[in-house]
Every structure is written in structure tokens, then in C-alpha cells.
Design a protein around this motif. Sequence first.
Motif, short mmCIF file in Angstrom:
data_model
loop_
_atom_site.label_atom_id
_atom_site.label_comp_id
_atom_site.label_asym_id
_atom_site.label_seq_id
_atom_site.Cartn_x
_atom_site.Cartn_y
_atom_site.Cartn_z
N PRO A 10 1.00 -1.35 -0.03
CA PRO A 10 0.08 0.10 0.07
C PRO A 10 0.88 1.50 0.04
N LEU A 11 1.69 1.20 0.78
CA LEU A 11 3.07 2.60 0.55
C LEU A 11 3.60 2.59 -0.62
N VAL A 12 3.92 1.49 -1.35
CA VAL A 12 4.38 1.54 -2.82
C VAL A 12 3.40 2.23 -3.87
N GLN A 13 2.23 1.73 -3.70
CA GLN A 13 1.17 2.31 -4.59
C GLN A 13 1.00 3.67 -4.21
N LYS A 14 1.05 4.12 -2.93
CA LYS A 14 0.68 5.45 -2.60
C LYS A 14 1.82 6.70 -3.18
N ALA A 15 2.97 5.93 -3.05
CA ALA A 15 4.29 6.82 -3.49
C ALA A 15 4.16 7.11 -5.00
N LEU A 16 3.82 5.73 -5.83
CA LEU A 16 3.73 5.94 -7.13
C LEU A 16 2.55 6.68 -7.76
N SER A 17 1.64 6.80 -7.04
CA SER A 17 0.19 7.32 -7.35
C SER A 17 0.57 8.85 -7.57
N GLU A 18 1.53 9.47 -6.54
CA GLU A 18 1.74 10.90 -6.81
C GLU A 18 2.34 11.21 -7.98
N HIS A 19 3.02 10.09 -8.76
CA HIS A 19 3.61 10.25 -10.06
C HIS A 19 2.55 9.89 -11.22
N TYR A 20 1.19 9.69 -10.63
CA TYR A 20 0.42 8.92 -11.72
C TYR A 20 0.83 7.72 -12.52
N VAL A 21 1.46 6.85 -11.66
CA VAL A 21 1.96 5.26 -12.10
C VAL A 21 1.07 4.29 -11.22
N LEU A 59 0.73 -6.08 -7.92
CA LEU A 59 1.45 -7.07 -7.11
C LEU A 59 0.80 -8.49 -7.10
N ASP A 60 1.51 -9.34 -8.08
CA ASP A 60 0.91 -10.94 -8.32
C ASP A 60 1.58 -11.75 -7.31
N LEU A 61 0.90 -12.15 -6.43
CA LEU A 61 1.49 -13.07 -5.40
C LEU A 61 1.60 -14.52 -6.08
N ILE A 62 0.87 -14.96 -6.89
CA ILE A 62 0.51 -16.25 -7.75
C ILE A 62 1.81 -16.47 -8.52
N GLU A 63 2.01 -15.62 -9.44
CA GLU A 63 3.29 -15.43 -10.42
C GLU A 63 4.56 -15.18 -9.78
N GLY A 64 4.35 -14.39 -8.49
CA GLY A 64 5.64 -13.71 -8.01
C GLY A 64 6.20 -12.72 -8.73
N SER A 65 5.50 -11.53 -9.19
CA SER A 65 5.77 -10.57 -10.00
C SER A 65 5.23 -9.20 -9.60
N MET A 66 6.13 -8.19 -9.88
CA MET A 66 5.56 -6.83 -9.69
C MET A 66 5.58 -5.96 -10.91
N THR A 67 4.38 -5.35 -11.19
CA THR A 67 4.22 -4.66 -12.45
C THR A 67 3.98 -3.06 -12.43
N VAL A 68 4.55 -2.45 -12.96
CA VAL A 68 4.52 -1.00 -12.97
C VAL A 68 3.88 -0.39 -14.31
N THR A 69 2.74 0.49 -14.45
CA THR A 69 2.19 1.07 -15.59
C THR A 69 2.02 2.54 -15.67
N THR A 70 2.31 2.97 -16.62
CA THR A 70 1.71 4.61 -16.71
C THR A 70 0.33 4.52 -17.06
N THR A 71 -0.29 5.85 -16.80
CA THR A 71 -1.74 6.20 -16.85
C THR A 71 -1.80 7.23 -17.95
N LYS A 72 -3.12 7.59 -18.16
CA LYS A 72 -3.42 8.85 -19.06
C LYS A 72 -2.99 10.22 -18.23
N LYS A 73 -2.94 10.20 -17.04
CA LYS A 73 -2.52 11.32 -16.30
C LYS A 73 -0.99 11.50 -16.02
N THR A 74 -0.19 10.59 -16.23
CA THR A 74 1.12 10.59 -16.34
C THR A 74 1.73 11.75 -17.33
N PHE A 75 2.44 12.74 -16.66
CA PHE A 75 3.11 13.47 -17.55
C PHE A 75 4.55 13.72 -17.52
#
Length: 354
Positions: free
Chosen positions: A51-62, A66-82
Motif C-alpha cells: 500500500p505504501l508503494v502504491q501511494k508513493a507511485l500514485s503521486e507520479h500517476y503510475v 503485485l501478483d503473488l501467484i506468479e511472484g511478480s511486480m508490475t508498474v504501468t503509466t496512466t493517461k494522467k502521467t506527464f
Amino acid sequence: TVDESELLTVPDGWKEPAFTREDNPKGLLEESSFATLFPKYREAYLKECWPLVQKALSEHYVNAALDLIEGSMTVTTTKKTFDPYAIIRARDLIKLLARSVPFEQAVRILQDDVACDIIKIGSLVRKRDTFIKRRGRLLGPKGSTLKALELLTNCYIMVQGNTVSALGPFSGLKEVRKVVLDTMKNIHPIYNIKTLMIKRELSKDPELRSQSWERFLPKFKRKNLKKRKEPKKKNTKKEYTPFPPPQPESQIDKELASGEYFLKERQKKRKQVEEIKAKQADAVKKRQEERNKAFIPPKEKPVMKTKKASTENKIDIEAIKEKVKNAKKKKLGALPVEEVKLKVAADEKKKKKK
């Protein structure tokens, strides 16, 4: 007129202005994403701090997933990302989290003046034992070497498994990479730490900033003290002979020489059985001898006979008896006879003179 040296130097405390929405009002055209895998032992920690990671990245609109089944982390840009570089920083953040860097340190990568470097050291040394020894040398006793390196480079360093994760300014990351690679090449980190300490002191002097520091830096020479190991078995060359070595006898030749070749199958088998029985009898005999050793009494030391008194050194008993008789006749403290006579004669002479 402005001095050129002042133009080349960056003023103290100067910072590049932050990238804002005004710099890129239309945002990004395409969606970008990065994913990284993480080991099983990091699952519990990532689940807590996500939750802290999501909060920190949401400030930059990213967005972060977290996928615990596959054991992976994914980050993606949004329409608001400048900020186009925000996704790169988010990628580095999840990489650091996967490499056991705590969230409090890893989140610093989102700042403009902080960068990261993940150095792979697993393939630099062949032997596993040597690799563990050199990696331990980088840490130092109770982590003292790593702490000194962190203070000198202003970087956070995390040694985990086959990688070294560093987080800090660009100039510090360059020094950290050099020290880590040199340590894996069997150069002790204390030499590089000494050099960094001297550079730190020299940088404080404004006169020496534009000069070369080669004369101040220590020069460490490598000493090859390894002696050539001599082989245990030394092959000595035999004398050269033009004749080939004699051909070894075959089994048939040996049987012909001993006469076994002409025996029948029954006789051969009987002979083999007799040889086996003879070997077994020898083995039983040796085993019995070893058992009987426990019942054999130890050899006793021979008794030393007292030597008879030699006839030459016999004691004269009669002479001793006479001495004892003479001693009994004398009074205790009495003078010998000769001395008494001399004393009497001296007294008589004195009387005559008077």
C-alpha cells in the motif's frame, strides 16, 4: 568580464528545477509498463509494504500491481502521467524491492538527484568458496567496511546473494561500482577506501580543485608472492635405448610355463579350490594369533643381583676394637700422652730458672 573557471563550476546548493505538468501539458501518447520477479522470501514483506508503494507511485500517476501467484511486480503509466522518466524510476523501485532493499530506502529513487545501480557479482568469480570469501571482505567485520564505503560515497549499499544494490548520487555510484568490482578481482576494499578519504580531504581545498591529484593519491603495487608448487611425483627420464621393451607375458604363456595349460578342467578347479582353502587357513591363523596376543603376559624385568663385597675393601674389625678400648681409657677432654709429657718438661724448666 566573468572568469571561465566560475562558469565551469556548479554553485553550492544549486538544484535543477523539478519537472512539472507545465513542461508536458499533453501527457504521454503510449502506455508503458515494466515487470520484475521477486523471490519467495520477499513475499511477506512486499505484501505488508505494497500500500505504501502504491501511494508513493500514485503521486507520479503510475499504477503498481503485485501478483503473488506468479511472484511478480508490475508498474504501468496512466493517461494522467506527464513525466516520461517516472516509469523508469518506478521500474528501478520494484527492482530494488526485489533485491531486499527496504521500502524506506528504495522510495528515494523517485527523487531527481538519486539514482541506483544493481551490480551483478555472481559470475565474476569461478569458485563458490572464493566468491563467498570476497563478498564477506566487502562487508567487513560486523559490516564496518560497508559502513565506511557508505559514508564516503553518500550511498546506501545492500549486498544480497549474487548482486550488490547501491542507491545515491551518480558520483557515489561510480565509486561504489569500482570498489565492488575491484574486491571481486582480489583487491582489498581498504585500498580504495584510503583513496576516497584522501580525495574527500582534497576536494575541500578550493586551490586544488583545478589541479591533478595524482601526486597525493597512494600507489599500491601488486606483489606476486605465490611460489610454484613442485609436483609430488617427479618423473625421471629413463636412459634412451633403441630396443623396444620386452613384450609382457600373456595368461596362456604363464600357464604354459607352470604346466597348468595341460591340466584338465577338473584338475584346474581342484587347484583353485586348494589355493582358496590355503588362503582361508592363513587368514584364520593370523586372526587367531591376534586374538591370542591379549593372553600373552608381558615380559618382566630381570631382578638385579647385589654385588658381593670385594675382599680388597674388607673392614679390619680388630683395629677398630683396639681404637675403642684406647678411647675408653682416656678421660673426656683429656690431652693426648705426648702433649702431657711436653707440658711437664716445660714446667720443670721454668722452676729451674727461678
